[in-house]
Design a protein around this motif. Structure first.
Motif, PDB file in Angstrom:
ATOM      1  N   ALA A 302       2.894   9.775   2.335  1.00  0.00           N
ATOM      2  CA  ALA A 302       3.477   8.436   2.281  1.00  0.00           C
ATOM      3  C   ALA A 302       2.448   7.412   2.731  1.00  0.00           C
ATOM      4  CB  ALA A 302       4.721   8.346   3.155  1.00  0.00           C
ATOM      5  N   ARG A 303       2.552   6.226   2.159  1.00  0.00           N
ATOM      6  CA  ARG A 303       1.719   5.096   2.550  1.00  0.00           C
ATOM      7  C   ARG A 303       2.603   3.867   2.683  1.00  0.00           C
ATOM      8  NH1 ARG A 303      -0.825   8.866   3.200  1.00  0.00           N
ATOM      9  NH2 ARG A 303      -2.974   9.347   2.574  1.00  0.00           N
ATOM     10  N   HIS A 304       2.311   3.063   3.709  1.00  0.00           N
ATOM     11  CA  HIS A 304       3.109   1.860   3.936  1.00  0.00           C
ATOM     12  C   HIS A 304       2.204   0.728   4.379  1.00  0.00           C
ATOM     13  CE1 HIS A 304       6.003  -0.843   5.972  1.00  0.00           C
ATOM     14  NE2 HIS A 304       6.826  -0.406   5.048  1.00  0.00           N
ATOM     15  N   ARG A 305       2.372  -0.451   3.788  1.00  0.00           N
ATOM     16  CA  ARG A 305       1.616  -1.634   4.148  1.00  0.00           C
ATOM     17  C   ARG A 305       2.606  -2.754   4.454  1.00  0.00           C
ATOM     18  NH1 ARG A 305      -1.317   1.905   4.405  1.00  0.00           N
ATOM     19  NH2 ARG A 305      -3.249   2.317   3.254  1.00  0.00           N
ATOM     20  N   THR A 306       2.382  -3.420   5.581  1.00  0.00           N
ATOM     21  CA  THR A 306       3.301  -4.456   6.031  1.00  0.00           C
ATOM     22  C   THR A 306       2.665  -5.825   5.889  1.00  0.00           C
ATOM     23  OG1 THR A 306       4.142  -2.900   7.659  1.00  0.00           O
ATOM     24  CG2 THR A 306       4.762  -5.192   7.936  1.00  0.00           C
ATOM     25  N   GLY A 307       3.433  -6.801   5.430  1.00  0.00           N
ATOM     26  CA  GLY A 307       2.961  -8.170   5.359  1.00  0.00           C
ATOM     27  C   GLY A 307       2.834  -8.784   6.736  1.00  0.00           C
ATOM     28  N   PRO A 308       2.201  -9.958   6.838  1.00  0.00           N
ATOM     29  CA  PRO A 308       1.977 -10.580   8.156  1.00  0.00           C
ATOM     30  C   PRO A 308       3.266 -10.919   8.887  1.00  0.00           C
ATOM     31  CG  PRO A 308       1.410 -12.090   6.372  1.00  0.00           C
ATOM     32  CD  PRO A 308       1.637 -10.756   5.753  1.00  0.00           C
ATOM     33  N   ARG A 309       4.337 -11.219   8.164  1.00  0.00           N
ATOM     34  CA  ARG A 309       5.598 -11.565   8.820  1.00  0.00           C
ATOM     35  C   ARG A 309       6.541 -10.377   8.947  1.00  0.00           C
ATOM     36  NH1 ARG A 309       8.626 -16.310   6.219  1.00  0.00           N
ATOM     37  NH2 ARG A 309       9.858 -15.929   8.106  1.00  0.00           N
ATOM     38  N   GLY A 310       6.197  -9.273   8.299  1.00  0.00           N
ATOM     39  CA  GLY A 310       7.082  -8.122   8.331  1.00  0.00           C
ATOM     40  C   GLY A 310       8.175  -8.252   7.290  1.00  0.00           C
ATOM     41  N   GLY A 311       8.416  -7.211   6.573  1.00  0.00           N
ATOM     42  CA  GLY A 311       9.422  -7.244   5.514  1.00  0.00           C
ATOM     43  C   GLY A 311      10.355  -6.061   5.600  1.00  0.00           C
ATOM     44  N   GLY A 312      11.071  -5.827   4.502  1.00  0.00           N
ATOM     45  CA  GLY A 312      12.115  -4.816   4.545  1.00  0.00           C
ATOM     46  C   GLY A 312      11.886  -3.618   3.662  1.00  0.00           C
ATOM     47  N   ASP A 313      10.640  -3.322   3.246  1.00  0.00           N
ATOM     48  CA  ASP A 313      10.374  -2.139   2.430  1.00  0.00           C
ATOM     49  C   ASP A 313      10.333  -0.895   3.315  1.00  0.00           C
ATOM     50  OD1 ASP A 313      10.100  -4.087   0.534  1.00  0.00           O
ATOM     51  OD2 ASP A 313       8.281  -3.246  -0.353  1.00  0.00           O
ATOM     52  N   TRP A 314      10.873   0.198   2.811  1.00  0.00           N
ATOM     53  CA  TRP A 314      10.939   1.413   3.605  1.00  0.00           C
ATOM     54  C   TRP A 314      10.918   2.641   2.709  1.00  0.00           C
ATOM     55  CZ3 TRP A 314      15.366   4.306   2.565  1.00  0.00           C
ATOM     56  CH2 TRP A 314      16.410   3.624   1.908  1.00  0.00           C
ATOM     57  N   TYR A 315      10.717   3.783   3.327  1.00  0.00           N
ATOM     58  CA  TYR A 315      10.764   5.074   2.634  1.00  0.00           C
ATOM     59  C   TYR A 315      11.357   6.081   3.592  1.00  0.00           C
ATOM     60  CZ  TYR A 315       6.784   6.489   5.463  1.00  0.00           C
ATOM     61  OH  TYR A 315       5.982   6.796   6.536  1.00  0.00           O
ATOM     62  N   ASP A 316      11.774   7.213   3.051  1.00  0.00           N
ATOM     63  CA  ASP A 316      12.339   8.260   3.899  1.00  0.00           C
ATOM     64  C   ASP A 316      12.272   9.587   3.165  1.00  0.00           C
ATOM     65  OD1 ASP A 316      13.408   9.433   6.095  1.00  0.00           O
ATOM     66  OD2 ASP A 316      15.327   8.384   6.039  1.00  0.00           O
ATOM     67  N   ALA A 317      12.208  10.644   3.938  1.00  0.00           N
ATOM     68  CA  ALA A 317      12.256  12.016   3.425  1.00  0.00           C
ATOM     69  C   ALA A 317      12.937  12.868   4.486  1.00  0.00           C
ATOM     70  CB  ALA A 317      10.850  12.538   3.134  1.00  0.00           C
ATOM     71  N   LEU A 318      13.974  13.574   4.098  1.00  0.00           N
ATOM     72  CA  LEU A 318      14.709  14.368   5.084  1.00  0.00           C
ATOM     73  C   LEU A 318      15.190  15.663   4.468  1.00  0.00           C
ATOM     74  CD1 LEU A 318      18.320  12.988   5.536  1.00  0.00           C
ATOM     75  CD2 LEU A 318      16.780  12.081   3.812  1.00  0.00           C
ATOM     76  N   PRO A 319      15.088  16.771   5.224  1.00  0.00           N
ATOM     77  CA  PRO A 319      15.619  18.047   4.735  1.00  0.00           C
ATOM     78  C   PRO A 319      17.136  18.016   4.726  1.00  0.00           C
ATOM     79  CG  PRO A 319      14.806  18.260   6.978  1.00  0.00           C
ATOM     80  CD  PRO A 319      14.443  16.883   6.531  1.00  0.00           C
ATOM     81  N   LEU A 320      17.727  18.651   3.699  1.00  0.00           N
ATOM     82  CA  LEU A 320      19.176  18.680   3.521  1.00  0.00           C
ATOM     83  C   LEU A 320      19.662  20.122   3.468  1.00  0.00           C
ATOM     84  CD1 LEU A 320      19.499  15.859   0.818  1.00  0.00           C
ATOM     85  CD2 LEU A 320      19.925  15.682   3.283  1.00  0.00           C
ATOM     86  N   PRO A 321      20.956  20.337   3.585  1.00  0.00           N
ATOM     87  CA  PRO A 321      21.477  21.709   3.505  1.00  0.00           C
ATOM     88  C   PRO A 321      21.093  22.384   2.194  1.00  0.00           C
ATOM     89  CG  PRO A 321      23.159  20.212   4.339  1.00  0.00           C
ATOM     90  CD  PRO A 321      22.006  19.359   3.902  1.00  0.00           C
TER      91      PRO A 321
END
Length: 515
Positions: A302-321
């Motif tokens: 995963a890669r994430h870049r944040t703007g100077p004011r901060g924004g609402g972009d996100w990612y997630d990965a989680l194991p499931l049953p």
């Protein structure tokens, strides 16, 4: 802009009119002579509050002509007449004004260069270069230690390697000029504004370690100024080093003092921005996954870049049953702390819904839409959730106003055909059918936010084509590594370093390679 040649002679009335247009009255008053010139009545500059008028004339201006003695002989009278003829009325003041305008032009150019810096490290380097030019030094260092204790604390050198700075740090702090300014009231606004060490080796009681380091690094004198103002407090101190015993003259000190006061205000603004970015980065680190899960049959990056004011972009990965894996990306409207907080709440809610009903991505997004509409009616969001079965290499995906996944393999690089749907919170009731597709062994699925496309500055169709071309151009030798794939895609889609710099748009990219 002050675009005036440094050696030009300036008519007095013209300069007085020009200085009002240029806004340099304050600095002009700084240089106003305390008395009136000989043999003429000079126009008196208007008084400006807060300016000290007792400042020596620049070094390159003409020195005052001494008054002619009483003529007791023909030779004396002739000499006085010759002196008066060589310096006609007004010539002396014109030369001085030309020197003052030259100094003001130099200050203007240096402060303009400093004002164009938008990063703290670049501003500190520019401060050192400009200060060295003003005081006639070759090397120096600036120590940034804000009095409020919130940091960042750093040391930047000019003409000093990292090892040289390490040697200087071994000197007892109180023996260094910057230490005396940072640890006493001398460096506070209203305190002693400078420390001059004109000849270190001639000083009695010089610390032996300081003497040793100065001899090793080859400097023999120093001049230090505090970085402090009433508004900003004490931010640090700057020291310039001379190779031989020396010290700046009064004119150089005055110019350096004017420049450093402006630089301190600029540094205070950059420091506030740097702290805001650091705060946002910390918030994101806490709200986004601290590490990606390890699931048999899938490798993640995963890669994430944040703007100077901060924004609402996100990612997630989680194991499931049932050995399944949930992948998600999304974006919340707005920017700043409010958007960051909303993103955190939305991501946490999606994780809960995914654990309970992740095998049905439409149900997950439907529950998320209902929560958003009830708890945050003023916001909307896009989201994409994928339910992955690594053993079967089968993926079921549903999206709400989000960009489709991109599949990268040996024989194909193509977007997944997903249904068109509105973002969450835009309709009274959201629901769109999911899409199921298969991936081959060794293929990588890319999930991303629209910030990646927006940062290119291209129209949507060209940005989408650029992303596909970037994925297709990943070298075959690194396609087995999802980290290398993500880095290549970012560097190609966002050239010229835009993949690592702050931008107005957040970027989230999630790569999943199926074994």
């Amino acid at each position: 802009m002050l675009d005036i040649p440094s050696r030009v002679r300036v008519h007095v009335e013209t300069l007085l009119a020009a200085q009002n247009d240029m806004g340099v009255c304050d600095a002009f008053e700084q240089y106003a002579p305390a008395g009136k010139p000989d043999a003429m009545n000079a126009p008196h500059p208007p008084k400006v509050a807060g300016i000290d008028s007792t400042v020596p004339a620049p070094a390159h201006t003409v020195a005052p002509v001494p008054p002619a003695p009483d003529a007791s002989s023909a030779a004396g009278a002739s000499s006085a007449h010759s002196a008066h003829t060589a310096h006609p009325p007004g010539a002396l003041l014109q030369d001085r004004l030309a020197g003052w305008v030259s100094d003001l032009t130099t200050l203007h150019e240096l402060t303009e260069r400093l004002a164009r810096t938008n990063r703290l490290d670049a501003a500190l380097e520019e401060l050192l270069h400009a200060g060295a030019a003003l005081v006639g030094a070759r090397r120096g260092l600036v120590v940034l230690e804000p009095d409020d204790g919130l940091g960042p604390d750093t040391t930047v050198g000019l003409g000093l390697a990292r090892a040289d700075l390490g040697h200087i740090e071994t000197v007892p702090r109180a023996s260094m000029p910057y230490g005396a300014l940072l640890d006493t009231a001398a460096g506070l606004p209203g305190g002693d504004a400078e420390i001059v060490r004109a000849d270190l080796f001639a000083e009695e009681g010089l610390d032996p370690r300081h003497r040793e380091v100065a001899a090793r690094l080859g400097y023999a004198a120093g001049y230090a100024l505090p970085l402090s103002t009433e508004a900003a407090g004490r931010l640090g101190a700057a020291t310039w080093l001379y190779d031989e015993p020396a010290e700046p003259d009064e004119r150089q000190r005055h110019l350096a003092g004017l420049y450093v006061r402006f630089a301190t205000e600029h540094l205070a603004r950059l420091l506030e921005g740097e702290r805001t970015r650091a705060c946002m980065a910390t918030m994101y680190e806490e709200l986004l996954p601290s590490r990606l899960p390890r699931v048999p049959g899938v490798r993640l990056a995963a890669r994430h870049r944040t703007g100077p004011r901060g924004g609402g972009d996100w990612y997630d990965a989680l194991p499931l049953p049932d050995a399944a894996l949930g992948l998600a990306v999304g974006s919340v409207t707005g920017s700043g702390p409010g958007a960051v907080a909303a993103m955190g709440r939305l991501r946490a809610s999606l994780r809960a819904y995914a654990v309970m009903e992740g095998e049905d991505p439409v149900a997950v997004l439907s529950d998320l839409e209902l929560l958003l509409r009830l708890t945050e009616p003023a916001r909307s969001a896009t989201a994409l959730f994928a339910y992955c079965e690594p053993e079967l290499r089968r993926i079921t995906v549903a999206g709400a106003g989000h960009c489709p996944p991109l599949v990268l393999g040996e024989r194909r690089t193509e977007y997944v055909e997903t249904t068109v749907s509105a973002p969450l919170g835009m309709l009274a009731c959201w629901e769109a059918p999911s899409v199921e597709f298969q991936v081959g062994a060794g293929e990588t699925v890319l999930l991303y936010t629209d910030g990646l496309l927006h940062r290119t500055g291209d129209p949507a169709d060209r940005a989408v084509a650029r992303l596909r071309a970037a994925a297709a151009g990943v070298p075959r030798a690194v396609r087995h590594d999802p980290d290398a794939v993500a880095d290549h895609v970012l560097r190609t889609v966002l050239p010229d370093g835009l993949d690592v710099t702050d931008g107005r748009e957040d970027v989230a990219l999630l790569a999943a390679r199926f074994e």
